[in-house]
Scaffold this active site. Structure first.
Site, mmCIF file in Angstrom:
data_model
loop_
_atom_site.group_PDB
_atom_site.id
_atom_site.type_symbol
_atom_site.label_atom_id
_atom_site.label_comp_id
_atom_site.label_asym_id
_atom_site.label_seq_id
_atom_site.Cartn_x
_atom_site.Cartn_y
_atom_site.Cartn_z
ATOM 1 C CG ASP A 87 57.292 -49.326 -35.314
ATOM 2 O OD1 ASP A 87 56.186 -49.187 -35.886
ATOM 3 O OD2 ASP A 87 58.159 -50.129 -35.711
ATOM 4 C CG HIS A 92 47.966 -44.500 -36.327
ATOM 5 N ND1 HIS A 92 49.260 -44.952 -36.165
ATOM 6 C CD2 HIS A 92 47.556 -44.981 -37.526
ATOM 7 C CE1 HIS A 92 49.609 -45.676 -37.233
ATOM 8 N NE2 HIS A 92 48.593 -45.712 -38.064
ATOM 9 C CD1 TRP A 118 55.420 -38.973 -47.856
ATOM 10 C CD2 TRP A 118 53.220 -38.585 -47.758
ATOM 11 N NE1 TRP A 118 55.230 -37.742 -47.281
ATOM 12 C CE2 TRP A 118 53.896 -37.471 -47.218
ATOM 13 C CE3 TRP A 118 51.817 -38.561 -47.808
ATOM 14 C CZ2 TRP A 118 53.223 -36.353 -46.728
ATOM 15 C CZ3 TRP A 118 51.146 -37.445 -47.318
ATOM 16 C CH2 TRP A 118 51.852 -36.366 -46.787
ATOM 17 C CG LEU A 142 60.147 -30.115 -24.350
ATOM 18 C CD1 LEU A 142 61.430 -30.911 -24.083
ATOM 19 C CD2 LEU A 142 58.932 -30.999 -24.016
ATOM 20 N NE ARG A 191 61.675 -49.115 -34.976
ATOM 21 C CZ ARG A 191 61.773 -49.064 -36.279
ATOM 22 N NH1 ARG A 191 62.915 -48.728 -36.836
ATOM 23 N NH2 ARG A 191 60.731 -49.350 -37.066
HETATM 24 C C1 FPP Z 1 54.074 -46.236 -36.342
HETATM 25 O O1 FPP Z 1 53.281 -47.338 -35.982
HETATM 26 C C2 FPP Z 1 53.384 -44.988 -36.034
HETATM 27 C C3 FPP Z 1 52.989 -44.060 -36.952
HETATM 28 C C4 FPP Z 1 53.235 -44.184 -38.397
HETATM 29 C C5 FPP Z 1 52.228 -42.863 -36.532
HETATM 30 C C6 FPP Z 1 52.701 -42.267 -35.240
HETATM 31 C C7 FPP Z 1 51.760 -41.248 -34.786
HETATM 32 C C8 FPP Z 1 51.331 -41.088 -33.516
HETATM 33 C C9 FPP Z 1 51.790 -41.918 -32.368
HETATM 34 C C10 FPP Z 1 50.438 -40.009 -33.204
HETATM 35 C C11 FPP Z 1 51.271 -38.916 -32.622
HETATM 36 C C12 FPP Z 1 50.831 -37.639 -33.086
HETATM 37 C C13 FPP Z 1 51.514 -36.488 -32.962
HETATM 38 C C14 FPP Z 1 50.817 -35.223 -33.251
HETATM 39 C C15 FPP Z 1 52.930 -36.415 -32.562
HETATM 40 P P1 FPP Z 1 52.912 -48.401 -37.113
HETATM 41 O O2 FPP Z 1 51.648 -47.961 -37.771
HETATM 42 O O3 FPP Z 1 54.065 -48.565 -38.052
HETATM 43 O O4 FPP Z 1 52.683 -49.684 -36.258
HETATM 44 P P2 FPP Z 1 52.946 -51.180 -36.735
HETATM 45 O O5 FPP Z 1 54.439 -51.314 -36.916
HETATM 46 O O6 FPP Z 1 52.441 -51.988 -35.597
HETATM 47 O O7 FPP Z 1 52.185 -51.399 -38.001
#
Ligand code: FPP
Length: 244
Positions: A14, A31, A63, A125, A182
């Site tokens: 997160d 991301h 979504w 793994l 987390r």
């Molecule tokens: C949450 O941060 C993160 C996500 C919804 C996307 C996580 C994806 C990646 C780290 C890319 C990894 C890719 C693979 C293939 C495993 P947020 O957007 O909720 O952050 P915020 O809480 O600061 O808004």
């Protein structure tokens, strides 16, 4: 086996959006910045002999994010799979996606199926990426699967116990996570592996996912190594010793 080392680590990644916004960048940049951190975690697990890693990449609830962010994330997943799978395979990683994969684009579904097939025989793994995953969805799909077997007469209802139910969940035969991490400051499970986290040690950090580095990973492992895991027993029953 080293009892101070988790066999299975589960992570909610997160803080990508905030990482980007603090730099005046689009959320997508955060991301993208999260991908090398995923690679680092895989490398650390391989190096230390941690047998399973499960990452929450996209929840059932995600979504509902703006369509452009969802679309960018889906493209990122397709690209990441294309780019990373050869190296994962070379390092003996077996990749699987857990979640409601029918909700994913046909293109992503086919990339996932190809990656799973390609790496299926690997054993260094087990890497699970949770995509369109929700803990409640998982419990419901397991219940449906078992109900169908009962209705077909192939499974006596009375034979459904915790082991049988657990096997029907998305993580199937994997051991439950020993350590949950987390990032991003929230202290919640957020509908991640609800059943499987029953006895998991929980570690939270304010560090945003793109900033999560080897030292932070080591801090999580050090926290785990210091836990006394009792599974409902008393310390005396366990001889007072830390146990995995
Ligand atoms: C949450 O941060 C993160 C996500 C919804 C996307 C996580 C994806 C990646 C780290 C890319 C990894 C890719 C693979 C293939 C495993 P947020 O957007 O909720 O952050 P915020 O809480 O600061 O808004």
């Amino acid at each position: 086996m080293d009892a101070t080392l988790p066999r299975h680590v589960a992570i909610i990644m997160d803080g990508n959006g905030r990482w980007a916004e603090r730099r005046g960048l689009a959320r997508h940049a955060g991301h993208r910045e999260g991908i090398p951190v995923v690679r680092m975690c895989v490398e650390e697990c391989l190096r230390r002999g941690i047998g399973a890693l499960t990452l929450f990449a996209f929840s059932s609830e995600n979504w509902r994010r703006p369509a452009a962010e969802v679309s960018n994330l889906m493209t990122l997943f397709v690209d990441a799979l294309e780019r990373e799978v050869p190296e994962l395979h070379a390092n003996g990683v077996r990749l699987a996606v857990i979640g409601d994969r029918h909700a994913l684009s046909v293109r992503l579904q086919s990339r996932v199926a190809e990656a799973e097939r390609h790496t299926a025989a690997n054993g260094a793994l087990r890497l699970q990426i949770a995509l369109s995953y929700g803990g409640r969805w998982d419990v419901v799909q397991a219940a449906r699967k078992l109900a169908a077997e009962v209705a077909a007469g192939s499974l006596p209802a009375a034979s459904i116990d915790e082991a049988r139910f657990g096997a029907a969940l998305a993580l199937g035969g994997l051991p439950d996570p020993d350590l949950f991490v987390r990032t991003g400051g929230e202290r919640r499970i957020s509908n991640f592996l609800l059943w499987n986290l029953a006895y998991t040690e929980l570690w939270f950090t304010d560090t945003l996912w793109p900033d999560f580095d080897v030292a932070a990973f080591e801090a999580a492992l050090a926290f785990f190594a210091g836990r006394d895991r009792r599974y409902g027993l008393t310390a005396a029953q366990q001889g007072g010793a830390a146990s995995a």
